[in-house]
Design a protein around this motif. Structure first.
Motif, PDB file in Angstrom:
ATOM      1  N   ASP A  94      24.955 -30.045  14.869  1.00 33.59           N
ATOM      2  CA  ASP A  94      24.724 -29.447  16.187  1.00 33.59           C
ATOM      3  C   ASP A  94      24.681 -27.927  16.154  1.00 33.59           C
ATOM      4  O   ASP A  94      24.540 -27.280  17.180  1.00 33.59           O
ATOM      5  CB  ASP A  94      25.773 -29.928  17.190  1.00 33.59           C
ATOM      6  N   HIS A  95      24.775 -27.359  14.973  1.00 34.28           N
ATOM      7  CA  HIS A  95      24.679 -25.910  14.783  1.00 34.28           C
ATOM      8  C   HIS A  95      23.309 -25.496  14.244  1.00 34.28           C
ATOM      9  O   HIS A  95      23.036 -24.319  14.082  1.00 34.28           O
ATOM     10  CB  HIS A  95      25.765 -25.445  13.804  1.00 34.28           C
ATOM     11  N   ARG A  96      22.413 -26.459  13.988  1.00 40.17           N
ATOM     12  CA  ARG A  96      21.159 -26.200  13.274  1.00 40.17           C
ATOM     13  C   ARG A  96      19.940 -26.398  14.177  1.00 40.17           C
ATOM     14  O   ARG A  96      19.928 -27.263  15.042  1.00 40.17           O
ATOM     15  CB  ARG A  96      21.045 -27.146  12.072  1.00 40.17           C
ATOM     16  N   VAL A  97      18.895 -25.592  13.914  1.00 40.50           N
ATOM     17  CA  VAL A  97      17.580 -25.793  14.523  1.00 40.50           C
ATOM     18  C   VAL A  97      16.522 -25.651  13.442  1.00 40.50           C
ATOM     19  O   VAL A  97      16.699 -24.920  12.472  1.00 40.50           O
ATOM     20  CB  VAL A  97      17.261 -24.787  15.657  1.00 40.50           C
ATOM     21  N   ASP A  98      15.431 -26.381  13.622  1.00 43.04           N
ATOM     22  CA  ASP A  98      14.248 -26.205  12.797  1.00 43.04           C
ATOM     23  C   ASP A  98      13.262 -25.365  13.589  1.00 43.04           C
ATOM     24  O   ASP A  98      13.124 -25.545  14.803  1.00 43.04           O
ATOM     25  CB  ASP A  98      13.609 -27.551  12.454  1.00 43.04           C
ATOM     26  N   ILE A  99      12.589 -24.478  12.907  1.00 43.34           N
ATOM     27  CA  ILE A  99      11.525 -23.693  13.519  1.00 43.34           C
ATOM     28  C   ILE A  99      10.219 -24.229  12.970  1.00 43.34           C
ATOM     29  O   ILE A  99      10.077 -24.428  11.763  1.00 43.34           O
ATOM     30  CB  ILE A  99      11.686 -22.196  13.208  1.00 43.34           C
ATOM     31  N   SER A 100       9.281 -24.473  13.858  1.00 47.33           N
ATOM     32  CA  SER A 100       8.039 -25.125  13.452  1.00 47.33           C
ATOM     33  C   SER A 100       6.835 -24.500  14.140  1.00 47.33           C
ATOM     34  O   SER A 100       6.926 -24.007  15.259  1.00 47.33           O
ATOM     35  CB  SER A 100       8.126 -26.615  13.824  1.00 47.33           C
ATOM     36  N   LYS A 101       5.709 -24.560  13.462  1.00 48.35           N
ATOM     37  CA  LYS A 101       4.394 -24.214  14.001  1.00 48.35           C
ATOM     38  C   LYS A 101       4.342 -22.836  14.653  1.00 48.35           C
ATOM     39  O   LYS A 101       3.957 -22.686  15.804  1.00 48.35           O
ATOM     40  CB  LYS A 101       3.914 -25.276  14.994  1.00 48.35           C
ATOM     41  N   LEU A 102       4.721 -21.822  13.880  1.00 46.93           N
ATOM     42  CA  LEU A 102       4.463 -20.452  14.330  1.00 46.93           C
ATOM     43  C   LEU A 102       2.967 -20.238  14.162  1.00 46.93           C
ATOM     44  O   LEU A 102       2.453 -20.203  13.048  1.00 46.93           O
ATOM     45  CB  LEU A 102       5.260 -19.453  13.485  1.00 46.93           C
ATOM     46  N   LEU A 103       2.256 -20.159  15.273  1.00 49.24           N
ATOM     47  CA  LEU A 103       0.796 -20.065  15.275  1.00 49.24           C
ATOM     48  C   LEU A 103       0.358 -18.848  16.084  1.00 49.24           C
ATOM     49  O   LEU A 103       0.802 -18.671  17.224  1.00 49.24           O
ATOM     50  CB  LEU A 103       0.179 -21.310  15.912  1.00 49.24           C
ATOM     51  N   VAL A 104      -0.507 -18.033  15.502  1.00 52.02           N
ATOM     52  CA  VAL A 104      -1.091 -16.895  16.215  1.00 52.02           C
ATOM     53  C   VAL A 104      -2.595 -16.938  15.965  1.00 52.02           C
ATOM     54  O   VAL A 104      -3.032 -17.100  14.820  1.00 52.02           O
ATOM     55  CB  VAL A 104      -0.500 -15.550  15.732  1.00 52.02           C
ATOM     56  N   LEU A 105      -3.366 -16.826  17.031  1.00 50.76           N
ATOM     57  CA  LEU A 105      -4.820 -16.784  16.870  1.00 50.76           C
ATOM     58  C   LEU A 105      -5.204 -15.719  15.848  1.00 50.76           C
ATOM     59  O   LEU A 105      -4.653 -14.620  15.849  1.00 50.76           O
ATOM     60  CB  LEU A 105      -5.499 -16.450  18.202  1.00 50.76           C
ATOM     61  N   ARG A 106      -6.163 -16.037  15.008  1.00 49.81           N
ATOM     62  CA  ARG A 106      -6.600 -15.066  14.000  1.00 49.81           C
ATOM     63  C   ARG A 106      -7.056 -13.768  14.655  1.00 49.81           C
ATOM     64  O   ARG A 106      -6.823 -12.680  14.121  1.00 49.81           O
ATOM     65  CB  ARG A 106      -7.720 -15.661  13.145  1.00 49.81           C
ATOM     66  N   SER A 107      -7.692 -13.855  15.812  1.00 48.35           N
ATOM     67  CA  SER A 107      -8.183 -12.655  16.497  1.00 48.35           C
ATOM     68  C   SER A 107      -7.057 -11.804  17.085  1.00 48.35           C
ATOM     69  O   SER A 107      -7.290 -10.665  17.485  1.00 48.35           O
ATOM     70  CB  SER A 107      -9.152 -13.048  17.605  1.00 48.35           C
ATOM     71  N   ALA A 108      -5.834 -12.340  17.117  1.00 50.08           N
ATOM     72  CA  ALA A 108      -4.706 -11.617  17.708  1.00 50.08           C
ATOM     73  C   ALA A 108      -3.652 -11.237  16.663  1.00 50.08           C
ATOM     74  O   ALA A 108      -2.575 -10.766  17.025  1.00 50.08           O
ATOM     75  CB  ALA A 108      -4.073 -12.466  18.810  1.00 50.08           C
TER      76      ALA A 108
END
Length: 184
Positions: A94-108
């Protein structure tokens, strides 16, 4: 290129299931852009809007179930980047999180958007009382360099762990970061 130098100073928004559903076409477009650009985010080419819509439908259902938090950033009234925070459901984690799908448009890209999103996801983790963040990415990628710059520690590298959108195998670096834990 989206020319808005103030994007990186904007505050990310949290999208609940209804807001995400209302912006599902934008979300799908960001994902298709990432895959088309060769980003290793679990999908293989060919990959189009129908595939991305199906993916986001599943994510939106999980947002509605309280299993995922979705943060996004806008520029010019449209979404240009997203990241997901997935709290571990196990009682002993209960102390952990997963970070997923950091997505940024290529144009940005190259405007600080990914950094702002990562700072926001860390703040959300703290708000939830989570002190261990876990993520993975393609070894040597721009994301790999970003996570190292933001203080994430390398747990290890698994050779030939995942396929890039074009099908070739690539190494994956697994990262973690400990946030200050006020409960201990």
């Amino acid at each position: 290129m989206i020319a808005n130098p103030s994007v990186s100073s904007q505050k990310p928004i949290k999208l609940d299931a209804n807001a995400a559903a209302g912006r599902s076409e934008e979300l799908a477009g960001i994902l298709v852009d990432a895959v088309a650009g060769g980003t290793s985010v679990n999908f293989l080419w060919p990959f189009g809007l129908p595939d991305a819509r199906r993916y986001w439908d599943r994510v939106i259902a999980r947002i509605g179930a309280g299993e995922i938090l979705l943060l996004a950033i806008e520029s010019g009234g449209r979404l240009v980047g997203t990241v997901q925070l997935i709290p571990a459901p196990q009682p002993n984690q209960d102390h952990r999180v997963d970070i997923s799908k950091l997505l940024v448009l290529r144009s940005a890209r190259q405007q600080g958007i990914a950094t702002v999103l990562m700072q926001a996801v860390e703040a959300e983790a703290r708000r939830l009382g989570r002190s261990l963040l876990v993520l993975d990415t393609e070894t040597g990628s721009a994301a790999d360099r970003l996570y190292r710059r933001l203080g994430y520690q390398v747990l290890g590298i698994m050779p030939r762990h995942a396929r890039l959108p074009g099908g070739e195998l690539a190494d994956t670096t697994f990262f973690f970061k400990h946030l200050p834990d006020a409960s201990q």
